[in-house]
Design an enzyme around this catalytic site. Structure first.
Site, PDB file in Angstrom:
ATOM      1  N   SER A   1       0.085  -5.190  16.317  1.00 33.19           N
ATOM      2  CA  SER A   1      -0.100  -5.633  14.487  1.00 33.19           C
ATOM      3  C   SER A   1       1.178  -5.488  13.463  1.00 33.19           C
ATOM      4  CB  SER A   1      -1.412  -5.255  13.957  1.00 33.19           C
ATOM      5  OG  SER A   1      -1.440  -3.618  14.262  1.00 33.19           O
TER       6      SER A   1
ATOM      7  N   ASP B   1      -2.349  -1.295   3.786  1.00 34.14           N
ATOM      8  CA  ASP B   1      -3.679  -0.924   4.582  1.00 34.14           C
ATOM      9  C   ASP B   1      -3.790   0.243   5.277  1.00 34.14           C
ATOM     10  OD1 ASP B   1      -2.486  -1.423   7.091  1.00 34.14           O
ATOM     11  OD2 ASP B   1      -3.152  -3.375   7.016  1.00 34.14           O
TER      12      ASP B   1
ATOM     13  N   HIS C   1      -0.838  -0.550   8.264  1.00 38.15           N
ATOM     14  CA  HIS C   1       0.822  -1.162   8.118  1.00 38.15           C
ATOM     15  C   HIS C   1       1.429  -0.801   6.646  1.00 38.15           C
ATOM     16  CE1 HIS C   1      -2.538  -3.090  10.489  1.00 38.15           C
ATOM     17  NE2 HIS C   1      -1.549  -3.061  11.524  1.00 38.15           N
TER      18      HIS C   1
END
Length: 368
Positions: free
Chosen positions: A39, A332, A335
């Site tokens: 991600s 978040d 990340h």
């Protein structure tokens, strides 16, 4: 990922139409950028996985992206893959490979000559880390790149493909999800044995890419994952104290040392193998330990989320969002923010050996 039937159809169309579309000699011979990983580098791959639980194609993700679009990036704007690509002259990261598959053959080939992004949120070095349909594991990302090689060979020929790939840059950011998975499953396997399994898998993946023509590898090691807001919350709930979940950080440190040794070994064994290893742990922990030097005010709390440390709930349309994203290290619970990603890319590109070795990414690109 079930893309074989799409590839077969594309190859048939290519054979029919390839001579009808002129190609730029510069595009054919110039280097491309291929991005693999999780991600931290995903620019929308998971948007095409209908059953995944890892997606970010909704607000407030992308609030600082052009036109405030939520593109699938786990960020308030661009991520590190974008900023690295920008430093090499692109507008942003190459598009997700699964997006390219939706284009007509002409636009598909035009994009592919510049590269592709295969990274998928939730992906790991081990297939078991990211079950089929939830993410595209690194092994499947490499299979997709193999399909790309086949298409390039049809498009520009075998010799030109070999030449192009030998000059191209392969950036990989992966490993964090494997460590998270170890702790999530309460594994009792000894740390050194587990890290050994990860490094063996990494070696196999790199060897497959090498056999497919990759020669220049920009590798980003695992950051101090125990310092993510989500893991700080675990530390607080389990032990009642603030701070990083240091046992996870210990795994990340061991992983980096083992990966460094692996890359040194491969460079001594494989002809023309070049690499640059970004020390994600050191780059991040130095910011955490001295945030004001980089202009951060918060390095423990997520900008977007719920509850304690904004880490008790996901970043979604009803989440609490900080007013100044530039002050936060984390977007978040897992990340980095756009700003943090920008600083990381700058360090990878032109940083000293303390952070990226034996050469940095800009030197990797120039090294022939």
């Amino acid at each position: 990922m079930a893309t074989t039937h799409i590839i077969s159809l594309f190859l048939c169309v290519s054979v029919i139409s390839i001579n009808a579309i002129p190609h730029s000699a510069d595009d054919q011979t110039s280097s491309a950028i291929f991005i693999l990983g999780d991600s931290t580098a995903d620019v929308g791959t998971n948007n095409y996985l209908p059953h995944t639980i890892f997606r970010a194609d909704f607000t407030p993700n992308g609030i600082d992206f052009p036109k405030s679009r939520p593109t699938g990036r786990f960020s308030n704007g661009f991520n590190s893959a974008d900023f690295v690509a920008k430093l090499f002259g692109l507008k942003r990261s190459p598009p997700p490979y699964m997006f390219l598959l939706t284009l007509n053959p002409h636009h598909f080939r035009k994009h592919l000559l510049k590269g592709a992004n295969f990274a998928s949120a939730g992906a790991g070095l081990l297939d078991i880390t990211s079950p089929n349909g939830i993410a595209v594991p690194l092994s499947q990302q490499i299979s997709q790149f193999s399909e790309v090689r086949d298409i390039l060979t049809l498009q520009i020929g075998s010799a030109a493909t070999d030449s192009k790939l030998s000059k191209s840059l392969f950036f990989i950011s992966v490993g964090s999800n494997d460590i998270f998975g170890y702790f999530k499953t309460n594994s009792t396997m000894h740390k050194d044995k587990f890290i050994g399994i990860l490094i063996t898998a990494y070696s196999d993946h790199i060897m497959k890419l090498y056999k497919l023509g990759a020669r220049k590898f920009g590798i980003i090691s695992v950051p101090p994952v125990g310092c993510c807001p989500s893991q700080r919350l675990v530390q607080k709930l389990l032990f009642g104290v603030d701070g990083c979940f240091e046992v996870e950080n210990d795994f990340a440190l061991t992983f980096h040392s083992a990966l460094d040794a692996l890359l040194r070994h491969l460079s001594s064994q494989l002809p023309d193998f070049k690499y640059s290893l970004g020390n994600g742990y050191r780059m991040t922990i130095d910011v955490i330990n001295n945030p004001h030097a980089s202009g951060f005010e918060s390095v423990d709390t997520a900008c977007c989320g719920y509850g304690v440390l904004n880490a008790q709930g996901p970043c979604n349309s009803t989440a609490s969002v900080c007013s100044d994203r530039r002050e936060y290290l984390f977007w978040d619970m897992f990340h980095p923010t756009k700003k943090a990603s920008y600083l990381a890319a700058q360090t990878l590109y032109n940083g000293p050996p303390y952070y990226v070795s034996p050469i940095n990414f800009s030197q990797l690109a120039k090294d022939n």
